[in-house]
Structures are given as C-alpha cells and as structure tokens.
Scaffold this motif. Structure first.
Motif, PDB file in Angstrom:
ATOM      1  N   MET A  27      -2.933  12.906 -13.600  1.00  0.00           N
ATOM      2  CA  MET A  27      -3.000  11.635 -12.884  1.00  0.00           C
ATOM      3  C   MET A  27      -2.308  11.774 -11.533  1.00  0.00           C
ATOM      4  O   MET A  27      -1.227  12.351 -11.432  1.00  0.00           O
ATOM      5  CB  MET A  27      -2.334  10.534 -13.707  1.00  0.00           C
ATOM      6  N   ALA A  28      -2.942  11.249 -10.489  1.00  0.00           N
ATOM      7  CA  ALA A  28      -2.372  11.331  -9.149  1.00  0.00           C
ATOM      8  C   ALA A  28      -1.093  10.508  -9.077  1.00  0.00           C
ATOM      9  O   ALA A  28      -0.978   9.440  -9.668  1.00  0.00           O
ATOM     10  CB  ALA A  28      -3.372  10.834  -8.120  1.00  0.00           C
ATOM     11  N   GLN A  29      -0.118  11.020  -8.334  1.00  0.00           N
ATOM     12  CA  GLN A  29       1.168  10.338  -8.186  1.00  0.00           C
ATOM     13  C   GLN A  29       1.284   9.743  -6.795  1.00  0.00           C
ATOM     14  O   GLN A  29       1.206  10.446  -5.789  1.00  0.00           O
ATOM     15  CB  GLN A  29       2.315  11.330  -8.417  1.00  0.00           C
ATOM     16  N   VAL A  30       1.442   8.426  -6.742  1.00  0.00           N
ATOM     17  CA  VAL A  30       1.718   7.759  -5.469  1.00  0.00           C
ATOM     18  C   VAL A  30       3.215   7.835  -5.227  1.00  0.00           C
ATOM     19  O   VAL A  30       4.010   7.294  -5.990  1.00  0.00           O
ATOM     20  CB  VAL A  30       1.235   6.302  -5.489  1.00  0.00           C
ATOM     21  N   ARG A  31       3.609   8.487  -4.138  1.00  0.00           N
ATOM     22  CA  ARG A  31       5.013   8.803  -3.891  1.00  0.00           C
ATOM     23  C   ARG A  31       5.655   7.906  -2.839  1.00  0.00           C
ATOM     24  O   ARG A  31       6.881   7.883  -2.715  1.00  0.00           O
ATOM     25  CB  ARG A  31       5.120  10.269  -3.466  1.00  0.00           C
ATOM     26  N   GLY A  32       4.837   7.199  -2.064  1.00  0.00           N
ATOM     27  CA  GLY A  32       5.388   6.325  -1.046  1.00  0.00           C
ATOM     28  C   GLY A  32       4.304   5.534  -0.353  1.00  0.00           C
ATOM     29  O   GLY A  32       3.156   5.988  -0.256  1.00  0.00           O
ATOM     30  N   LEU A  33       4.651   4.321   0.117  1.00  0.00           N
ATOM     31  CA  LEU A  33       3.730   3.448   0.842  1.00  0.00           C
ATOM     32  C   LEU A  33       4.443   2.912   2.079  1.00  0.00           C
ATOM     33  O   LEU A  33       5.636   2.591   2.024  1.00  0.00           O
ATOM     34  CB  LEU A  33       3.306   2.262  -0.029  1.00  0.00           C
ATOM     35  N   TYR A  34       3.701   2.787   3.183  1.00  0.00           N
ATOM     36  CA  TYR A  34       4.318   2.272   4.414  1.00  0.00           C
ATOM     37  C   TYR A  34       3.218   1.747   5.331  1.00  0.00           C
ATOM     38  O   TYR A  34       2.158   2.369   5.464  1.00  0.00           O
ATOM     39  CB  TYR A  34       5.078   3.391   5.129  1.00  0.00           C
ATOM     40  N   THR A  35       3.461   0.594   5.953  1.00  0.00           N
ATOM     41  CA  THR A  35       2.522   0.063   6.942  1.00  0.00           C
ATOM     42  C   THR A  35       3.010   0.441   8.339  1.00  0.00           C
ATOM     43  O   THR A  35       4.190   0.265   8.660  1.00  0.00           O
ATOM     44  CB  THR A  35       2.391  -1.457   6.836  1.00  0.00           C
ATOM     45  N   PHE A  36       2.082   0.945   9.154  1.00  0.00           N
ATOM     46  CA  PHE A  36       2.425   1.423  10.491  1.00  0.00           C
ATOM     47  C   PHE A  36       1.224   1.215  11.399  1.00  0.00           C
ATOM     48  O   PHE A  36       0.113   1.663  11.089  1.00  0.00           O
ATOM     49  CB  PHE A  36       2.807   2.908  10.420  1.00  0.00           C
ATOM     50  N   ASN A  37       1.430   0.493  12.505  1.00  0.00           N
ATOM     51  CA  ASN A  37       0.364   0.218  13.467  1.00  0.00           C
ATOM     52  C   ASN A  37      -0.876  -0.397  12.811  1.00  0.00           C
ATOM     53  O   ASN A  37      -2.009  -0.032  13.125  1.00  0.00           O
ATOM     54  CB  ASN A  37      -0.020   1.486  14.227  1.00  0.00           C
ATOM     55  N   GLY A  38      -0.645  -1.317  11.887  1.00  0.00           N
ATOM     56  CA  GLY A  38      -1.746  -2.034  11.261  1.00  0.00           C
ATOM     57  C   GLY A  38      -2.490  -1.270  10.187  1.00  0.00           C
ATOM     58  O   GLY A  38      -3.503  -1.764   9.680  1.00  0.00           O
ATOM     59  N   MET A  39      -2.004  -0.102   9.813  1.00  0.00           N
ATOM     60  CA  MET A  39      -2.634   0.708   8.773  1.00  0.00           C
ATOM     61  C   MET A  39      -1.648   0.919   7.632  1.00  0.00           C
ATOM     62  O   MET A  39      -0.430   0.897   7.822  1.00  0.00           O
ATOM     63  CB  MET A  39      -3.052   2.082   9.323  1.00  0.00           C
ATOM     64  N   LEU A  40      -2.196   1.131   6.434  1.00  0.00           N
ATOM     65  CA  LEU A  40      -1.375   1.483   5.282  1.00  0.00           C
ATOM     66  C   LEU A  40      -1.386   2.995   5.125  1.00  0.00           C
ATOM     67  O   LEU A  40      -2.447   3.620   5.056  1.00  0.00           O
ATOM     68  CB  LEU A  40      -1.930   0.833   4.017  1.00  0.00           C
ATOM     69  N   TYR A  41      -0.198   3.581   5.076  1.00  0.00           N
ATOM     70  CA  TYR A  41      -0.070   5.030   4.865  1.00  0.00           C
ATOM     71  C   TYR A  41       0.467   5.272   3.464  1.00  0.00           C
ATOM     72  O   TYR A  41       1.436   4.642   3.032  1.00  0.00           O
ATOM     73  CB  TYR A  41       0.845   5.639   5.920  1.00  0.00           C
ATOM     74  N   VAL A  42      -0.165   6.192   2.762  1.00  0.00           N
ATOM     75  CA  VAL A  42       0.147   6.473   1.373  1.00  0.00           C
ATOM     76  C   VAL A  42       0.356   7.971   1.209  1.00  0.00           C
ATOM     77  O   VAL A  42      -0.456   8.778   1.687  1.00  0.00           O
ATOM     78  CB  VAL A  42      -0.998   6.017   0.436  1.00  0.00           C
ATOM     79  N   VAL A  43       1.444   8.349   0.540  1.00  0.00           N
ATOM     80  CA  VAL A  43       1.609   9.740   0.126  1.00  0.00           C
ATOM     81  C   VAL A  43       1.216   9.814  -1.343  1.00  0.00           C
ATOM     82  O   VAL A  43       1.868   9.220  -2.206  1.00  0.00           O
ATOM     83  CB  VAL A  43       3.051  10.235   0.324  1.00  0.00           C
ATOM     84  N   ARG A  44       0.128  10.527  -1.611  1.00  0.00           N
ATOM     85  CA  ARG A  44      -0.374  10.719  -2.975  1.00  0.00           C
ATOM     86  C   ARG A  44      -0.418  12.209  -3.264  1.00  0.00           C
ATOM     87  O   ARG A  44      -1.102  12.963  -2.565  1.00  0.00           O
ATOM     88  CB  ARG A  44      -1.771  10.101  -3.128  1.00  0.00           C
ATOM     89  N   ASP A  45       0.317  12.633  -4.273  1.00  0.00           N
ATOM     90  CA  ASP A  45       0.500  14.062  -4.532  1.00  0.00           C
ATOM     91  C   ASP A  45       1.028  14.725  -3.254  1.00  0.00           C
ATOM     92  O   ASP A  45       2.066  14.329  -2.747  1.00  0.00           O
ATOM     93  CB  ASP A  45      -0.791  14.690  -5.045  1.00  0.00           C
ATOM     94  N   ASP A  46       0.307  15.694  -2.700  1.00  0.00           N
ATOM     95  CA  ASP A  46       0.794  16.347  -1.480  1.00  0.00           C
ATOM     96  C   ASP A  46       0.072  15.868  -0.224  1.00  0.00           C
ATOM     97  O   ASP A  46       0.270  16.427   0.859  1.00  0.00           O
ATOM     98  CB  ASP A  46       0.654  17.869  -1.596  1.00  0.00           C
ATOM     99  N   ALA A  47      -0.738  14.821  -0.331  1.00  0.00           N
ATOM    100  CA  ALA A  47      -1.561  14.366   0.794  1.00  0.00           C
ATOM    101  C   ALA A  47      -1.017  13.085   1.404  1.00  0.00           C
ATOM    102  O   ALA A  47      -0.593  12.168   0.693  1.00  0.00           O
ATOM    103  CB  ALA A  47      -3.001  14.152   0.346  1.00  0.00           C
ATOM    104  N   LEU A  48      -1.048  13.011   2.739  1.00  0.00           N
ATOM    105  CA  LEU A  48      -0.760  11.776   3.459  1.00  0.00           C
ATOM    106  C   LEU A  48      -2.091  11.134   3.808  1.00  0.00           C
ATOM    107  O   LEU A  48      -2.916  11.721   4.517  1.00  0.00           O
ATOM    108  CB  LEU A  48       0.042  12.059   4.726  1.00  0.00           C
ATOM    109  N   LEU A  49      -2.311   9.909   3.316  1.00  0.00           N
ATOM    110  CA  LEU A  49      -3.561   9.189   3.527  1.00  0.00           C
ATOM    111  C   LEU A  49      -3.329   7.984   4.427  1.00  0.00           C
ATOM    112  O   LEU A  49      -2.286   7.334   4.368  1.00  0.00           O
ATOM    113  CB  LEU A  49      -4.137   8.704   2.194  1.00  0.00           C
ATOM    114  N   ARG A  50      -4.326   7.668   5.240  1.00  0.00           N
ATOM    115  CA  ARG A  50      -4.328   6.452   6.040  1.00  0.00           C
ATOM    116  C   ARG A  50      -5.455   5.569   5.534  1.00  0.00           C
ATOM    117  O   ARG A  50      -6.607   6.005   5.429  1.00  0.00           O
ATOM    118  CB  ARG A  50      -4.523   6.765   7.521  1.00  0.00           C
ATOM    119  N   ILE A  51      -5.121   4.293   5.210  1.00  0.00           N
ATOM    120  CA  ILE A  51      -6.097   3.366   4.665  1.00  0.00           C
ATOM    121  C   ILE A  51      -6.272   2.219   5.638  1.00  0.00           C
ATOM    122  O   ILE A  51      -5.302   1.533   5.995  1.00  0.00           O
ATOM    123  CB  ILE A  51      -5.662   2.851   3.290  1.00  0.00           C
TER     124      ILE A  51
END
Length: 255
Positions: free
Chosen positions: A1-25
């Motif tokens: 199962m993927a692990q969500v390690r952190g969430l943060y909003t920056f410049n109107g976007m949601l940034y998520v660290v999932r496993d070893d990847a940084l995602l922008r939503i």
C-alpha cells in the motif's frame, strides 16, 4: 500500500509526498510527478519561502524551485524545518544544532550558519516558528530564539526556558498560531503542552500514553468554522485524540 508521507499547499496547488515521489495535484485533481526523494518511508516535513517549497525526510533537505527538485548540499538534515523572515531553519539530526539558509533561497547554505540550543544537555527533536520566534524542542527541554537579523541572525531568549521536551518530532504543530506538542519530562511523564509549556492534556488523556512507544506519534492541525483542532495519533491507541483549542476540550475520533 502506498504511504502518504506529507501534504502541503503551495501556490494554489496541493503537494503530496507518496512513497518516494513528490506529486503536484491541481484543482481538477490531476496529479503530476515532480521529483523523487532518496527515501520511501517515514514522515516528511515541508515549509516554504516566497518562491520555493522545501522538504526534509530526516536525511536530506530538498528544494523545489519552479519544476526542479534538488538536494541541498552542506546541510545535515533533521526531522523538522520551519520558515522565519525569509529563511528556512532546520534542526540537525542527533544534535543540539539548528541551521538556516540564505535569505529567500533555500539552495544557498553555509556550514557556519548554525547555533546550538545548549540550555540543557539534550538533543533537538523538533522546531516550530511563530510570531518571528523559534521554539526549539529538545528531548527534555525547550527554549525560544528570536529572529534579530544582521550578522547575529538569531538570539536566545534568556528568560524563556521550558522544563519539558518533545516526545515525538512530528507531534509538534501550530494550532491557530499557537505551538502544541506531545511532551515528556525527565521522569518520563508524557502530556500535551501548548504555548510556552502550558499543560492542556487531562489525566484521562495522559493515561493513554502510559506504556506506549511515543517516538512515532504524529499530529496534524486544522481549522473549521473558526475553531482550531489539534489531532494526535499515537501508535497503539486506536482512536485519534483531538483537542478543540477554541473550547479547551478533548474528544476522540474512531475514523
């Protein structure tokens, strides 16, 4: 199962660290992979300046500058970072030291830009920034430093010293601008503190901490309808322990 390690909003976007990847939503829910961290598990702390998103996984410091995620050299990363007066400030791993970056650019650092929190011979666990002040939380004590600028950059508040430390690095959060954390004294008593060390946990809440390994406890905070909540998850405790700071009341949540 993927692990969500952190969430943060920056410049109107949601940034998520999932496993070893940084995602922008984006607002439409479309996720884009921005970069890759050097670790795939454990909590990630995030902060920002005007133009950069900064992350630490406890081993490395990362800076997202535009669309490029880079690793900062000349930095001994710890579990937590904070932002004050256009500088990113972070604790060193297994040390009494805290370090800061250049003004407005977290990629620029110097190995000489550090101070030590030496009011007590314990190691730093977490750091929080509020009202241009740094609350440095050690294992058994805490102290306050002020941002003063100039060549000094920071100065210790000589009269502000807290005889409680932090039991878990990621339990320390700002709740409506007020620091809160899962604390522990030298005798091992665990409790929840706010502000400059005011006890807010009740005896019933503190009994939930007894016999637990608290190092991996994690908290988050949020506001809803003008109320501010501190939500604490402790390994081995089946519910989330929540403190309503507006009404100074505790409750538990099962989901």
């Amino acid at each position: 199962m993927a692990q969500v390690r952190g969430l943060y909003t920056f410049n109107g976007m949601l940034y998520v660290v999932r496993d070893d990847a940084l995602l922008r939503i984006d607002a439409a829910g479309v996720a884009t992979t921005i970069g890759t961290l050097n670790s795939a598990a454990g909590a990630v702390d995030m902060a920002q300046n005007l133009t950069q998103l900064v992350l630490t996984d406890g081993d490395f410091l990362y800076v997202l500058d535009g669309s490029t995620l880079s690793t900062v050299t000349d930095w001994t990363a710890g579990a937590r970072i904070a932002f004050v007066d256009q500088r990113i400030v972070g604790i060193h791993r297994a040390s009494q030291r805290f370090q800061w970056t250049a003004l407005g650019d977290a990629r620029v650092t110097s190995a000489l830009d550090f101070y030590s929190a030496e009011g007590s011979p314990d190691l730093l666990v977490a750091i929080l920034a509020a009202q241009r002040e740094l609350l440095l939380l050690g294992e058994d004590s805490a102290e306050v430093w002020y941002s003063v600028g100039g060549t000094a950059v920071f100065e210790r508040a000589q009269s502000e010293y807290i005889q409680y430390g932090c039991a878990a690095a990621h339990s320390a959060q700002l709740v409506g601008g007020i620091p809160m954390w899962l604390a522990r004294d030298r005798r091992g008593q665990a409790l929840v503190l706010a502000g400059r060390g005011q006890r807010v946990s009740t005896r019933a809440i503190e009994e939930r901490f007894e016999g637990r390994d608290l190092d991996q406890a994690r908290a988050y905070s949020y506001s809803d309808g003008g109320q501010h909540f501190y939500c604490l998850n402790v390994p081995g405790v089946e519910t989330t322990l929540c403190f309503d700071r507006t009404f100074s009341q505790w409750h538990e949540r099962a989901e």
